[in-house]
Design an enzyme around this catalytic site. Structure first.
Site, PDB file in Angstrom:
ATOM      1  N   CYS A   6       0.720  -1.027   0.067  1.00 10.30           N
ATOM      2  CA  CYS A   6       0.083   0.083  -0.174  1.00 10.30           C
ATOM      3  C   CYS A   6       0.803   1.329   0.171  1.00 10.30           C
ATOM      4  O   CYS A   6       1.969   1.344   0.590  1.00 10.30           O
ATOM      5  CB  CYS A   6      -0.988  -0.029   1.277  1.00 10.30           C
ATOM      6  SG  CYS A   6      -2.443   1.114   1.083  1.00 10.30           S
ATOM      7  N   ASP A 128      -6.414  -3.708  11.627  1.00  8.58           N
ATOM      8  CA  ASP A 128      -5.150  -2.762  11.712  1.00  8.58           C
ATOM      9  C   ASP A 128      -5.005  -2.188  12.989  1.00  8.58           C
ATOM     10  O   ASP A 128      -5.744  -2.353  13.734  1.00  8.58           O
ATOM     11  CB  ASP A 128      -5.333  -1.631  10.727  1.00  8.58           C
ATOM     12  CG  ASP A 128      -4.040  -0.688  10.518  1.00  8.58           C
ATOM     13  OD1 ASP A 128      -2.960  -1.029  10.882  1.00  8.58           O
ATOM     14  OD2 ASP A 128      -4.248   0.219   9.706  1.00  8.58           O
TER      15      ASP A 128
HETATM   16  O1  LIG Z   1      -0.696   4.483   4.825  1.00 13.09           O
HETATM   17  C1  LIG Z   1      -1.507   5.467   4.745  1.00 13.09           C
HETATM   18  O2  LIG Z   1      -0.698   6.698   4.959  1.00 13.09           O
HETATM   19  C2  LIG Z   1      -2.840   5.458   5.346  1.00 13.09           C
HETATM   20  C3  LIG Z   1      -3.610   6.585   5.454  1.00 13.09           C
HETATM   21  C4  LIG Z   1      -4.923   6.475   5.971  1.00 13.09           C
HETATM   22  C5  LIG Z   1      -5.680   5.368   5.969  1.00 13.09           C
HETATM   23  C6  LIG Z   1      -4.726   3.960   5.508  1.00 13.09           C
HETATM   24  C7  LIG Z   1      -3.542   4.092   5.339  1.00 13.09           C
HETATM   25  N1  LIG Z   1      -2.773   2.942   5.187  1.00 13.09           N
HETATM   26  C8  LIG Z   1      -3.200   1.828   5.654  1.00 13.09           C
HETATM   27  O3  LIG Z   1      -2.244   1.559   6.753  1.00 13.09           O
HETATM   28  C9  LIG Z   1      -2.056   0.053   6.715  1.00 13.09           C
HETATM   29  C10 LIG Z   1      -0.521   0.011   6.880  1.00 13.09           C
HETATM   30  O4  LIG Z   1      -0.035   0.315   7.905  1.00 13.09           O
HETATM   31  P1  LIG Z   1       1.749   0.240   8.145  1.00 13.09           P
HETATM   32  O5  LIG Z   1       2.169   1.514   7.722  1.00 13.09           O
HETATM   33  O6  LIG Z   1       2.069  -1.128   7.382  1.00 13.09           O
HETATM   34  O7  LIG Z   1       1.537  -0.052   9.701  1.00 13.09           O
HETATM   35  C11 LIG Z   1      -2.562  -0.580   5.617  1.00 13.09           C
HETATM   36  O8  LIG Z   1      -3.978  -1.197   5.898  1.00 13.09           O
HETATM   37  C12 LIG Z   1      -2.641   0.571   4.720  1.00 13.09           C
HETATM   38  O9  LIG Z   1      -3.619   0.517   3.673  1.00 13.09           O
END
Ligand SMILES: O=C(O)c1ccccc1N[C@@H]1O[C@H](COP(=O)(O)O)[C@@H](O)[C@H]1O
Length: 206
Positions: A6, A128
Site C-alpha cells: 500500500c 489494523d
Molecule cells: O498508509 C497510509 O498513509 C494510510 C492513511 C490513511 C488510511 C490508511 C493508510 N494506510 C493503511 O495502513 C495500513 C498499513 O500500515 P503500516 O504502515 O504498514 O503499519 C494498511 O492497511 C494501509 O492500507
C-alpha cells in the site's frame, strides 16, 4: 497468502510491487498524508498493472459520493474504507460497482455491536492498529482470539523481518503493508517490497 502493498506513488513503486508478485496494490486518497496521491496520477499508472493485480483505493472518513468519484477517475476496482464508514456507505460503494475492503482497528472491531458485526463480517475485513500507516503492530489480546470469520487481512507494523511470525500468530488469509517497505516515510524501497512479498508468500498461517 494474499499480499497487498500500500501507499504507492510512482511508476517505480508499482513496477517493484508487480515484479515482486504482489496480489494487490494500494493508493492512498486520504488527503494530506505522506502517501497521498491524486486520482489522475493513479490513472496514469493503470497501464503498468496486470489484470490479475487488484488495484485498491484507500479512503478514510470522506464523503461517499467523492469516494466513488475518485475511485472511478483513478480506475481502481476496490475501495478500502479505513475510517468510521457506515453500512449505508458500504451499500453506496457496492452499488457503484466496487469491491469493498473494510478496515477496522482491532480495537474498534472487537467493540462492534452484534448486528453490525454480522453485517461487516459478510465483507472482506482488514484489521489494523489504531493509527493507520504508522508502522505500529497491535496487541493480539485485544481480539481475544475472536478473529473475522472470512478471509481477512492483517495490517499494522508488518515488515519483511516480522511478517512470518505475525502470520503464524494471527493466521490471516492475507497481509497489507505500507511503512515496513519504506526507506523513509512515504518513500518506498523496491528491495524491501521484494523481501516483504517473498517472506509473506513463504509464511504459513496454519
Ligand atoms: O498508509 C497510509 O498513509 C494510510 C492513511 C490513511 C488510511 C490508511 C493508510 N494506510 C493503511 O495502513 C495500513 C498499513 O500500515 P503500516 O504502515 O504498514 O503499519 C494498511 O492497511 C494501509 O492500507
Amino acid at each position: 497468502m494474499f499480499v497487498k502493498i500500500c501507499g504507492l506513488k510512482t511508476p517505480t513503486d508499482v513496477d517493484a510491487a508487480v515484479r515482486a508478485g504482489a496480489d494487490a496494490i494500494g493508493f492512498v486518497f486520504v488527503p494530506g498524508g505522506p502517501r497521498s496521491i491524486d486520482p489522475e496520477s493513479v490513472a496514469e499508472l493503470v497501464s503498468r498493472v496486470p489484470e490479475n493485480v487488484e488495484m485498491v483505493g484507500v479512503f478514510r472518513n470522506q464523503d461517499i459520493d467523492e469516494v466513488i468519484r475518485i475511485a472511478r477517475a483513478a480506475g481502481v476496482q476496490t475501495v478500502q474504507l479505513h475510517g468510521d464508514e457506515t453500512l449505508a456507505d458500504l451499500a453506496a460503494v457496492k452499488a457503484a460497482g466496487f469491491t469493498v475492503l473494510r478496515a477496522f482497528s482491532a480495537d474498534a472491531y472487537s467493540k462492534l455491536e452484534e448486528s453490525e458485526r454480522a453485517a461487516w463480517d459478510a465483507e472482506r475485513i482488514l484489521l489494523d492498529a489504531v493509527e493507520p500507516g504508522a508502522g505500529v503492530t497491535f496487541d493480539p489480546a485485544v481480539l481475544d482470539g475472536d478473529f473475522p470469520p472470512g478471509d481477512w487481512l492483517l495490517a499494522g507494523g508488518l515488515r519483511p523481518a516480522n511478517v512470518a511470525e505475525l502470520v503464524a500468530l494471527f493466521k490471516p488469509a492475507g497481509v497489507d503493508v505500507s511503512s515496513g517497505v519504506e526507506a523513509s516515510r512515504g518513500v518506498k524501497d523496491p528491495e524491501l517490497i521484494r523481501g516483504f512479498v517473498a517472506a509473506a508468500k513463504a509464511a504459513h498461517s496454519n
